[in-house]
Design a protein around this motif. Sequence first.
Motif, short mmCIF file in Angstrom:
data_model
loop_
_atom_site.label_atom_id
_atom_site.label_comp_id
_atom_site.label_asym_id
_atom_site.label_seq_id
_atom_site.Cartn_x
_atom_site.Cartn_y
_atom_site.Cartn_z
N THR A 57 31.66 31.82 -27.21
CA THR A 57 33.05 31.48 -26.97
C THR A 57 33.49 32.12 -25.69
O THR A 57 32.83 33.00 -25.15
CB THR A 57 33.94 31.97 -28.13
OG1 THR A 57 33.75 33.37 -28.29
CG2 THR A 57 33.59 31.27 -29.42
N ALA A 58 34.64 31.66 -25.17
CA ALA A 58 35.13 32.16 -23.89
C ALA A 58 35.30 33.66 -23.96
O ALA A 58 35.85 34.21 -24.91
CB ALA A 58 36.46 31.48 -23.54
N GLY A 59 34.83 34.35 -22.92
CA GLY A 59 34.99 35.79 -22.85
C GLY A 59 33.93 36.56 -23.60
O GLY A 59 33.95 37.78 -23.61
N ARG A 60 33.00 35.86 -24.27
CA ARG A 60 31.96 36.54 -25.02
C ARG A 60 30.60 36.02 -24.56
O ARG A 60 30.49 34.95 -23.99
CB ARG A 60 32.11 36.31 -26.52
CG ARG A 60 33.43 36.79 -27.09
CD ARG A 60 33.51 36.51 -28.57
NE ARG A 60 32.44 37.19 -29.28
CZ ARG A 60 31.72 36.65 -30.27
NH1 ARG A 60 31.92 35.41 -30.63
NH2 ARG A 60 30.76 37.35 -30.87
N GLY A 61 29.58 36.80 -24.85
CA GLY A 61 28.24 36.39 -24.49
C GLY A 61 27.27 37.51 -24.80
O GLY A 61 27.68 38.65 -25.05
N PRO A 62 25.98 37.22 -24.78
CA PRO A 62 25.00 38.27 -25.07
C PRO A 62 24.87 39.24 -23.91
O PRO A 62 25.32 38.96 -22.79
CB PRO A 62 23.71 37.46 -25.25
CG PRO A 62 23.91 36.28 -24.35
CD PRO A 62 25.38 35.94 -24.46
N ARG A 63 24.28 40.36 -24.18
CA ARG A 63 23.94 41.28 -23.09
C ARG A 63 22.98 40.55 -22.15
O ARG A 63 22.05 39.89 -22.57
CB ARG A 63 23.27 42.52 -23.67
CG ARG A 63 23.06 43.64 -22.69
CD ARG A 63 22.55 44.88 -23.39
NE ARG A 63 23.50 45.35 -24.41
CZ ARG A 63 23.25 46.36 -25.24
NH1 ARG A 63 22.09 46.98 -25.20
NH2 ARG A 63 24.16 46.73 -26.12
N GLY A 64 23.22 40.67 -20.86
CA GLY A 64 22.40 39.93 -19.90
C GLY A 64 22.93 38.55 -19.59
O GLY A 64 22.22 37.73 -19.01
N ALA A 65 24.20 38.27 -19.97
CA ALA A 65 24.76 36.93 -19.76
C ALA A 65 24.75 36.54 -18.28
O ALA A 65 24.48 35.40 -17.93
CB ALA A 65 26.17 36.85 -20.33
N ALA A 66 25.04 37.50 -17.40
CA ALA A 66 25.07 37.18 -15.97
C ALA A 66 23.71 36.72 -15.49
O ALA A 66 23.59 35.77 -14.70
CB ALA A 66 25.54 38.40 -15.17
N ALA A 67 22.64 37.40 -15.95
CA ALA A 67 21.28 37.02 -15.58
C ALA A 67 20.93 35.64 -16.15
O ALA A 67 20.23 34.84 -15.50
CB ALA A 67 20.28 38.06 -16.06
N ILE A 68 21.44 35.35 -17.33
CA ILE A 68 21.17 34.05 -17.96
C ILE A 68 21.81 32.93 -17.15
O ILE A 68 21.18 31.92 -16.81
CB ILE A 68 21.69 34.04 -19.41
CG1 ILE A 68 20.88 35.01 -20.26
CG2 ILE A 68 21.63 32.62 -19.99
CD1 ILE A 68 21.51 35.29 -21.62
N HIS A 69 23.09 33.11 -16.81
CA HIS A 69 23.78 32.07 -16.04
C HIS A 69 23.15 31.89 -14.66
O HIS A 69 23.01 30.76 -14.17
CB HIS A 69 25.26 32.42 -15.91
CG HIS A 69 26.01 32.42 -17.20
ND1 HIS A 69 25.84 31.44 -18.16
CD2 HIS A 69 26.93 33.28 -17.72
CE1 HIS A 69 26.62 31.69 -19.19
NE2 HIS A 69 27.29 32.79 -18.95
N ALA A 70 22.75 32.99 -14.04
CA ALA A 70 22.08 32.89 -12.74
C ALA A 70 20.76 32.14 -12.86
O ALA A 70 20.41 31.33 -11.98
CB ALA A 70 21.85 34.29 -12.16
N ALA A 71 20.03 32.39 -13.94
CA ALA A 71 18.75 31.70 -14.15
C ALA A 71 18.97 30.21 -14.35
O ALA A 71 18.21 29.37 -13.83
CB ALA A 71 18.03 32.30 -15.35
N VAL A 72 20.01 29.84 -15.11
CA VAL A 72 20.31 28.43 -15.32
C VAL A 72 20.58 27.74 -13.98
O VAL A 72 20.04 26.67 -13.69
CB VAL A 72 21.51 28.26 -16.27
CG1 VAL A 72 21.98 26.81 -16.29
CG2 VAL A 72 21.16 28.71 -17.67
N LEU A 73 21.40 28.35 -13.14
CA LEU A 73 21.73 27.76 -11.85
C LEU A 73 20.50 27.66 -10.95
O LEU A 73 20.30 26.65 -10.26
CB LEU A 73 22.84 28.56 -11.16
CG LEU A 73 24.20 28.54 -11.87
CD1 LEU A 73 25.17 29.47 -11.16
CD2 LEU A 73 24.76 27.13 -11.96
N ASP A 74 19.68 28.70 -10.95
CA ASP A 74 18.46 28.68 -10.12
C ASP A 74 17.55 27.53 -10.56
O ASP A 74 16.99 26.81 -9.71
CB ASP A 74 17.71 30.01 -10.24
CG ASP A 74 18.40 31.13 -9.49
OD1 ASP A 74 19.29 30.86 -8.66
OD2 ASP A 74 18.04 32.31 -9.74
#
Length: 202
Positions: free
Chosen positions: A3-20
């Motif tokens: 949900t908005a404002g929540r996510g697992p630890r490492g969410a930033a790395a996950i989103h960066a990996a998706v974009l890459d």
Amino acid sequence: MATAGRGPRGAAAIHAAVLDLLDTDGYAGLTIEGVARRSGVNKTTLYRWWPSKPALVAATFRHAIARDLPVPDTGTLRGDLVTLVRAKAAFLGAGPGRLAADVLAHTGADPELARLADELLGQHCAHVTEITARAGDRGELSGPVDDLLLADLLLGPVWLRAVVTHRPFPAADADALVDTLLAGLPTAPASRPSPPRAGHTR
């Protein structure tokens, strides 16, 4: 599901990996397993938060939009609309926004991505509604505004160039677009853009 404002630890790395991976492999080649390898986050963690590839991609774009496209508040209706159009053009022209436009080409075959497209358009309309509401509070509008129609008119030319014609959308075009639309809105006299004086160039 996340949900908005929540996510697992490492969410930033996950989103960066998706974009890459979207950039290198496209939406069709993206897999949750590949995101797990690229981000260093366990695959089971990804599935716990996002049960499908579209859900993960949607979360990544929501994160990018919240980060890169805040609702402008310049103090004037014209300033807010110009800033919004310029920001949308910049967002769709490069980085996550360009990738989002590419992914949304798959909406016809994927109901979850179709819902994402509706959500992103709804978010755009909400931005416009917030801007016109503030303009009304400041006394810049003398009557009601159809926010949905205004949102479509603002985004349509930007989307056409970013997705269909692949032409740039320079700042001067954003200014001209907003000034043209303002001429058709019930704006108070002070908020209408002043025409250039004779012999004066911008």
